[in-house]
Design an enzyme around this catalytic site. Structure first.
Site, mmCIF file in Angstrom:
data_model
loop_
_atom_site.group_PDB
_atom_site.id
_atom_site.type_symbol
_atom_site.label_atom_id
_atom_site.label_comp_id
_atom_site.label_asym_id
_atom_site.label_seq_id
_atom_site.Cartn_x
_atom_site.Cartn_y
_atom_site.Cartn_z
ATOM 1 C CD GLU A 117 -2.386 -1.061 2.842
ATOM 2 O OE1 GLU A 117 -3.055 -0.122 3.277
ATOM 3 O OE2 GLU A 117 -2.060 -2.043 3.528
ATOM 4 C CB CYS A 145 20.107 42.387 -17.867
ATOM 5 S SG CYS A 145 20.179 40.719 -18.543
ATOM 6 C CG ASP A 194 4.261 12.824 4.080
ATOM 7 O OD1 ASP A 194 4.297 12.502 5.282
ATOM 8 O OD2 ASP A 194 5.113 13.559 3.547
ATOM 9 C CB CYS A 198 19.018 40.219 -23.420
ATOM 10 S SG CYS A 198 19.380 39.194 -22.007
ATOM 11 C CE LYS A 221 4.837 4.995 6.930
ATOM 12 N NZ LYS A 221 4.600 6.374 7.293
ATOM 13 C CE LYS A 278 9.609 6.255 6.320
ATOM 14 N NZ LYS A 278 9.041 7.505 6.572
ATOM 15 C CB CYS A 294 22.370 42.024 -22.274
ATOM 16 S SG CYS A 294 20.854 42.763 -21.652
ATOM 17 C CE1 TYR A 298 -2.486 2.008 9.646
ATOM 18 C CE2 TYR A 298 -2.515 4.219 8.708
ATOM 19 C CZ TYR A 298 -2.236 3.366 9.770
ATOM 20 O OH TYR A 298 -1.716 3.851 10.929
ATOM 21 C CB CYS A 325 16.515 41.680 -19.042
ATOM 22 S SG CYS A 325 17.515 42.316 -20.384
HETATM 23 O O1 I6G Z 1 1.758 4.549 9.613
HETATM 24 C C1 I6G Z 1 1.234 3.629 8.806
HETATM 25 C C2 I6G Z 1 0.865 3.963 7.530
HETATM 26 C C3 I6G Z 1 0.312 3.024 6.711
HETATM 27 C C4 I6G Z 1 1.047 2.302 9.292
HETATM 28 C C5 I6G Z 1 0.488 1.347 8.432
HETATM 29 C C6 I6G Z 1 0.122 1.729 7.122
HETATM 30 O O2 I6G Z 1 -0.395 0.798 6.350
HETATM 31 C C7 I6G Z 1 -0.652 1.139 5.007
HETATM 32 N N1 I6G Z 1 0.298 0.077 8.885
HETATM 33 C C8 I6G Z 1 0.654 -0.230 10.112
HETATM 34 C C9 I6G Z 1 0.451 -1.617 10.568
HETATM 35 C C10 I6G Z 1 1.211 0.713 10.972
HETATM 36 N N2 I6G Z 1 1.405 1.970 10.554
HETATM 37 C C11 I6G Z 1 1.604 0.363 12.331
#
Ligand code: I6G
Length: 679
Positions: free
Chosen positions: A116, A412, A120, A436, A118, A317, A415, A228, A430
């Protein structure tokens, strides 16, 4: 609604169900069922029923999403089951090690993983009792978090009740709350308009939005929740796999990520990484990695946990998109259109998968907004192939004696021409368009274009080659190309015939018109119509070149900004030298005697011509209107007397209609021209 005595409780429940269906389709499935206006109509109907029958209002009514501020801030509450953290992998090797560990522990040849993205954002746990949302808690330290139910309820992708008649008695769902990139950009634009400090990135914006004590503010922020995992459940037996569990959450009304997928072994995990890494810049939300989980719940249970992380999951990551570095200096780059951009020279830093040593600072306003100085420590962000940006100054790391303000150049850097900044515009430019080096190719393409000097055969590609081979350094060089015939003949696809044709076209172009010549110079905001106004007003080149601001604004159609551009252009010694060079090369035009056009039939009238015409070209119609004394402008405004609209006329037609300006179609304008004997 109050006059309708037939309203029943069932009617209201059906309306709630309908609104929830619409909302689920829109916010979870990205597939709206009805236009917004229809949703709003049903919503108002529900509000009216609830106003009449306050005793019927239920917690999962869509009208209850935005409530009052919690009395005593956010309470700290323990999680039923701790919200764990994840181990990280930063490369393929550690992912392979993870898979090897798992296979060894399970004594298995191959393991299926659920992959999946992750997101942010911020992790959240939602508790449902008998299908109704009762609490939303932040991750906090993993053991307890803040009860932010009032804010969570404002997020439309969070179901207030599960979409099932047989919900588990208790269900805790874990997921991520995030702000999509588009919503983030809009929010920051609004902040900039109000003069507020913008958020550094979508994650901070999501965090800041959830931390608001007033749910009305959270409700105004474009937040999304994506589930999730199932964190805890009572009275319901989970499916055998994590993947199926997620599909079940999807059916109960949660948004689940449509990129999640099961794969086999480390090789499957690595190819999923490559696929997602490519997609990453084009996703509508930020992700910082991929979470791989052993898919079979039974195997997860067998593997268990180490410290506070599950043994059966790992987060791979992506290279960080934000890093801290130091600004060593600021240089100024001149773009193709003359815009001068400050560029921060950075202590090299590895970010977004590459080493970065420059970042754009955009313009003066952005530098002021960031409060950035040379030698500051800054956060820089590089997402996908986007130019790295400075997003934040780390003020607590600043040493006042070490930092220096960013000083913009007066000339500039390419030139040496003066730079100008138009009031209200953030960019400095400019003014040496013709001379130029940074702008040369674009200036030359404009100079030779059909409505300017109209040099046939001198196309964009050829100009680029001629500039690259240093045969053209200024427009004057075009008129000495005949002396470099051998060089021309040695160029790609330039035979004797095409060279002769080109030289002939250059020779012919020397006889031009004053207005075309002025237009060809590429003075900022001097289009065809303004060039015509300037030349018919001043008649003589010298008079135009020496005109001051007052004299320039006296010209029809010329306002203070255009006047400033014209004046500054002719103040540049290099521009004047180039103009003299062009005249010396033989460019000339017939001086039109000053005609008294005060009694021409269309004198004093302003026309705009748009759309496609079949019997005449737009330019021909413009010239004929001008021969009858009309002024032809490029844009519709309240001052326009008539719009000539051919086929497929677009926004100019709409604007003219909204201003009630008379409109002539092709037949209409031909009839007008005929009536004055112009055709
Ligand atoms: O922080 C997390 C983001 C996404 C997760 C996670 C996740 O699954 C897509 N899954 C687990 C089991 C945990 N943190 C602990």
């Amino acid at each position: 609604m109050s006059q309708n005595n037939d309203i029943t409780h069932e009617h209201m429940l059906a309306l709630i169900q309908q609104l929830n269906d619409y909302s689920y389709a829109y916010h979870v499935k990205d597939n709206p069922l009805v236009p917004d206006a229809e949703y709003d109509r049903c919503y108002r109907q529900l509000q009216a029923i609830e106003a009449e029958h306050a005793e019927w209002i239920q917690a999962d009514s869509p009208t209850q999403r935005v409530g009052e501020k919690p009395d005593s801030g956010f309470e700290n509450v323990p999680h039923t089951v701790p919200m764990l953290s994840l181990d990280n992998a930063f490369d393929d090797v550690s992912l392979e090690d993870f898979d090897q560990r798992i296979r060894k522990l399970l004594d298995a040849d191959s393991v299926t993983y659920c992959c999946e993205p992750k997101l942010d954002g911020l992790a959240i746990s939602l508790r449902y009792e008998h299908g109704r949302l009762v609490r939303g808690v932040t991750r906090g330290d993993g053991l307890s978090g803040e009860d932010i139910t009032s804010n969570i309820k404002t997020i439309y992708s969070v179901p207030l009740s599960l979409r099932t008649d047989t919900p588990p008695p208790v269900l805790e769902v874990r997921g991520e709350i995030y702000m999509p990139k588009e919503g983030f950009e809009k929010l920051n634009l609004q902040a900039a308009e109000r003069g507020d400090k913008p958020f550094v990135n979508p994650r901070n914006a999501a965090a800041g939005s959830l931390r608001q004590l007033d749910p009305k503010i959270t409700a105004s922020r474009p937040l999304v929740m994506c589930a999730y995992s199932i964190g805890y459940v009572e009275g319901w037996s989970q499916p055998d796999s994590h993947y199926e569990g997620l599909l079940q959450l999807g059916e109960w009304g949660f948004r689940i990520n449509d990129l999640m997928k099961t794969v086999e072994g480390a090789a499957g995990c690595i190819s999923y990484y490559q696929m997602l890494n490519e997609k990453r810049p084009n996703l509508s939300y930020d992700i910082d990695g991929i979470v791989y989980k052993v898919d079979q719940i039974e195997l997860q249970e067998e593997l268990g946990f180490i410290a506070r992380a599950p043994r059966w999951a790992i987060a791979r990551k992506f290279p960080a998109q934000e890093e801290v570095t130091r600004i060593l200096g600021v240089d100024f780059q001149v773009g193709r259109t003359g815009a001068i951009t400050p560029v921060a020279r950075l202590a090299p830093v590895f970010v977004g998968g590459v080493t970065v040593s420059n970042a754009t600072l955009h313009n003066k306003d952005e530098i002021a907004r960031l409060g950035v100085k040379v030698n500051d420590y800054v956060v820089i962000r590089r997402a996908g192939d986007v130019i790295p940006q400075v997003v934040q100054v780390l003020e607590d790391r600043r040493v006042d004696e070490d930092v220096k303000s960013v000083v913009f150049p007066d000339a500039c850097p390419v030139c040496g021409s003066d730079v100008e900044r138009v009031e209200g515009e953030a960019v400095i430019r400019c003014t040496g368009g013709l001379v130029c080096g940074a702008q040369l190719k674009e200036s030359l393409k404009h100079f030779v274009s059909r409505k300017a000097m109209d040099i046939d055969g001198l196309g964009d590609k050829l100009i680029e080659q001629l500039v690259d081979q240093e045969l053209l350094k200024t427009p004057v060089d075009i008129f000495t190309l005949a002396e470099k015939k051998d060089r021309l003949l040695s160029m790609e696809r330039m035979g004797q015939k095409s060279v002769d044709k080109l030289l002939k076209a250059i020779e012919t172009a020397k006889k031009t018109q004053f207005n075309r010549f002025i237009y060809a110079l590429g003075i900022r905001e001097v289009g065809e119509a303004t060039a015509r106004s300037l030349t018919s007003h001043f008649v003589e080149l010298d008079t135009l070149m020496q005109a001051d601001q007052e004299a320039l604004v006296a010209v029809d159609d010329v306002g203070p900004i255009v006047a400033q551009h014209v004046r500054v252009f002719f103040e540049q010694e290099q521009n004047v030298a180039t103009i003299h060079g062009l005249l010396a090369a033989g460019i000339e035009w017939e001086k039109k005697a000053i005609v008294d056009d005060s009694d021409l039939p269309l004198t004093g009238k302003t026309y705009v011509v748009t759309g496609s015409l079949s019997q005449f070209s737009r330019d021909q119609v413009k010239e004929k209107l001008q021969s009858l004394g009309a002024k032809v402008s490029g844009s519709v405004s309240a001052k326009t007397d008539c719009l000539v609209a051919g086929e497929k006329a677009g926004s100019k037609l709409t604007k003219a209609q909204s201003l009630n300006i008379p409109i002539l179609d092709e037949a209409g304008v031909i009839a007008l021209l005929q009536s004055y004997g112009a055709v």
